[in-house]
Design a protein around this motif. Sequence first.
Motif, PDB file in Angstrom:
ATOM      1  N   GLY A  14      29.873  -0.166 -18.505  1.00 45.06           N
ATOM      2  CA  GLY A  14      29.218  -1.353 -19.351  1.00 45.06           C
ATOM      3  C   GLY A  14      28.386  -0.442 -20.640  1.00 45.06           C
ATOM      4  O   GLY A  14      28.083   0.664 -20.616  1.00 45.06           O
ATOM      5  N   GLU A  15      27.907  -1.547 -21.523  1.00 44.87           N
ATOM      6  CA  GLU A  15      26.573  -0.708 -21.987  1.00 44.87           C
ATOM      7  C   GLU A  15      25.817  -1.430 -21.448  1.00 44.87           C
ATOM      8  O   GLU A  15      24.853  -1.861 -20.796  1.00 44.87           O
ATOM      9  N   ALA A  16      24.322  -0.382 -21.835  1.00 42.46           N
ATOM     10  CA  ALA A  16      22.769  -0.338 -21.629  1.00 42.46           C
ATOM     11  C   ALA A  16      21.986  -0.092 -22.369  1.00 42.46           C
ATOM     12  O   ALA A  16      22.756   0.327 -23.461  1.00 42.46           O
ATOM     13  N   ARG A  17      21.286  -1.096 -22.195  1.00 42.91           N
ATOM     14  CA  ARG A  17      20.025  -0.524 -22.879  1.00 42.91           C
ATOM     15  C   ARG A  17      19.115   1.139 -22.313  1.00 42.91           C
ATOM     16  O   ARG A  17      18.496   1.398 -21.039  1.00 42.91           O
TER      17      ARG A  17
ATOM     18  N   PRO B 266      17.148  -5.324 -14.704  1.00 45.77           N
ATOM     19  CA  PRO B 266      15.745  -4.405 -13.534  1.00 45.77           C
ATOM     20  C   PRO B 266      15.785  -2.853 -14.589  1.00 45.77           C
ATOM     21  O   PRO B 266      17.329  -2.882 -15.022  1.00 45.77           O
ATOM     22  N   TRP B 267      15.084  -1.772 -15.063  1.00 45.32           N
ATOM     23  CA  TRP B 267      15.207  -0.911 -15.091  1.00 45.32           C
ATOM     24  C   TRP B 267      15.655  -0.057 -14.146  1.00 45.32           C
ATOM     25  O   TRP B 267      15.239   0.004 -13.074  1.00 45.32           O
ATOM     26  N   ALA B 268      17.122   0.714 -14.501  1.00 43.07           N
ATOM     27  CA  ALA B 268      17.390   1.849 -12.989  1.00 43.07           C
ATOM     28  C   ALA B 268      16.805   2.843 -13.550  1.00 43.07           C
ATOM     29  O   ALA B 268      17.446   3.611 -14.280  1.00 43.07           O
ATOM     30  N   PHE B 269      16.221   4.069 -12.877  1.00 39.30           N
ATOM     31  CA  PHE B 269      15.427   5.150 -13.355  1.00 39.30           C
ATOM     32  C   PHE B 269      16.820   5.868 -12.532  1.00 39.30           C
ATOM     33  O   PHE B 269      18.560   5.848 -12.282  1.00 39.30           O
ATOM     34  N   ARG B 270      17.460   7.101 -13.984  1.00 41.95           N
ATOM     35  CA  ARG B 270      18.590   8.035 -14.382  1.00 41.95           C
ATOM     36  C   ARG B 270      18.706   9.599 -14.160  1.00 41.95           C
ATOM     37  O   ARG B 270      19.249   9.930 -13.473  1.00 41.95           O
ATOM     38  N   ASN B 271      17.844  10.155 -14.765  1.00 44.38           N
ATOM     39  CA  ASN B 271      17.182  10.958 -14.399  1.00 44.38           C
ATOM     40  C   ASN B 271      16.171  11.530 -15.145  1.00 44.38           C
ATOM     41  O   ASN B 271      15.251  10.990 -15.789  1.00 44.38           O
ATOM     42  N   GLN B 272      16.094  13.357 -15.051  1.00 39.00           N
ATOM     43  CA  GLN B 272      14.493  13.688 -15.588  1.00 39.00           C
ATOM     44  C   GLN B 272      14.629  14.829 -15.530  1.00 39.00           C
ATOM     45  O   GLN B 272      15.042  15.459 -15.482  1.00 39.00           O
ATOM     46  N   THR B 273      13.784  15.506 -16.871  1.00 40.97           N
ATOM     47  CA  THR B 273      13.362  16.392 -17.048  1.00 40.97           C
ATOM     48  C   THR B 273      11.836  16.694 -16.724  1.00 40.97           C
ATOM     49  O   THR B 273      11.223  16.221 -17.937  1.00 40.97           O
ATOM     50  N   ARG B 274      11.286  17.700 -15.656  1.00 42.28           N
ATOM     51  CA  ARG B 274      10.397  18.078 -15.983  1.00 42.28           C
ATOM     52  C   ARG B 274       9.617  19.623 -16.388  1.00 42.28           C
ATOM     53  O   ARG B 274      10.048  20.405 -15.382  1.00 42.28           O
TER      54      ARG B 274
ATOM     55  N   VAL C 126      11.346  10.706 -18.724  1.00 44.29           N
ATOM     56  CA  VAL C 126      12.306   9.909 -17.774  1.00 44.29           C
ATOM     57  C   VAL C 126      13.031   9.076 -18.217  1.00 44.29           C
ATOM     58  O   VAL C 126      12.971   8.349 -19.706  1.00 44.29           O
ATOM     59  N   LYS C 127      14.649   9.024 -18.360  1.00 38.29           N
ATOM     60  CA  LYS C 127      15.611   8.188 -18.790  1.00 38.29           C
ATOM     61  C   LYS C 127      15.977   7.302 -17.439  1.00 38.29           C
ATOM     62  O   LYS C 127      16.336   7.323 -16.534  1.00 38.29           O
ATOM     63  N   GLU C 128      15.676   6.075 -18.166  1.00 37.41           N
ATOM     64  CA  GLU C 128      15.942   4.582 -16.880  1.00 37.41           C
ATOM     65  C   GLU C 128      17.140   4.185 -18.209  1.00 37.41           C
ATOM     66  O   GLU C 128      17.248   3.616 -19.486  1.00 37.41           O
ATOM     67  N   VAL C 129      17.967   3.106 -17.601  1.00 36.98           N
ATOM     68  CA  VAL C 129      18.712   2.553 -18.189  1.00 36.98           C
ATOM     69  C   VAL C 129      19.081   1.054 -17.648  1.00 36.98           C
ATOM     70  O   VAL C 129      18.255   0.568 -16.703  1.00 36.98           O
ATOM     71  N   ARG C 130      19.019   0.274 -18.220  1.00 38.45           N
ATOM     72  CA  ARG C 130      19.335  -1.724 -18.010  1.00 38.45           C
ATOM     73  C   ARG C 130      20.341  -2.105 -18.452  1.00 38.45           C
ATOM     74  O   ARG C 130      20.564  -2.343 -20.111  1.00 38.45           O
ATOM     75  N   ALA C 131      20.246  -2.874 -17.436  1.00 41.17           N
ATOM     76  CA  ALA C 131      22.269  -3.457 -18.334  1.00 41.17           C
ATOM     77  C   ALA C 131      22.000  -5.014 -19.513  1.00 41.17           C
ATOM     78  O   ALA C 131      20.949  -5.170 -18.895  1.00 41.17           O
ATOM     79  N   LEU C 132      22.848  -4.887 -20.551  1.00 42.11           N
ATOM     80  CA  LEU C 132      22.815  -5.897 -21.814  1.00 42.11           C
ATOM     81  C   LEU C 132      23.072  -7.268 -20.806  1.00 42.11           C
ATOM     82  O   LEU C 132      22.168  -8.433 -21.409  1.00 42.11           O
ATOM     83  N   THR C 133      23.294  -7.257 -19.947  1.00 41.62           N
ATOM     84  CA  THR C 133      23.557  -9.651 -19.120  1.00 41.62           C
ATOM     85  C   THR C 133      23.330  -8.840 -18.110  1.00 41.62           C
ATOM     86  O   THR C 133      24.108  -8.136 -17.087  1.00 41.62           O
TER      87      THR C 133
END
Length: 188
Positions: free
Chosen positions: A139-142, A169-177, A157-164
């Motif tokens: 689906g679509e997310a922020r 809540p924001w959910a962690f997806r990935n990161q680059t260090r 750090v990449k996080e996503v949050r469902a639009l509805t």
Amino acid sequence: MRLPTLCLAAALFLASPAAAAPSAAELQGALAGSWKGALGYRDYQNNKLYELPVQTQVTAIGDGVSVLRISTFDDGPSVGAVRITSASLFDPAAGTVTSATLRKGRPVEVSTEAVRLSAYRDPVHWTLVYERNGPDGGGEARIRITETRDGDSLMSVKEVRALTPTDAPWAFRNQTRLTRDSGQARRP
């Protein structure tokens, strides 16, 4: 110090123009050089963080608003070396950045994100936040990417949050260090 002298000093301090923080494009351009570190992602099966070594080359194009990044990592014996190339064009007046991302075997991804400077201490200590709506899973997310530079270290750090629902809540997806390669001179 007498009160009138103290008041004059305070008035001069408050009236002097504060140094403006650089634009997101200027901060990104100052990352030019070689970086190395780890690409971390969340395994959806066991919810653990896994990391792969990554090397990133950042090039400031020279126009003050364009930055090129090439990242390379090894995705295992069945896939091998993966190269991701991103060309980004910042629009400081609009507060956006449009990027085209290329990766072998995948369609070109073009996206435009709002970008804002959320913290700034000096040219090597800052945080940029990128946000846009886009696909995530089914689906679509922020989508929010928070990039923080701390001297010669860079964390994204990449996080996503469902639009509805709107309070999802924001959910962690990935990161680059990343850390600037030791052979690179420190640049602001």
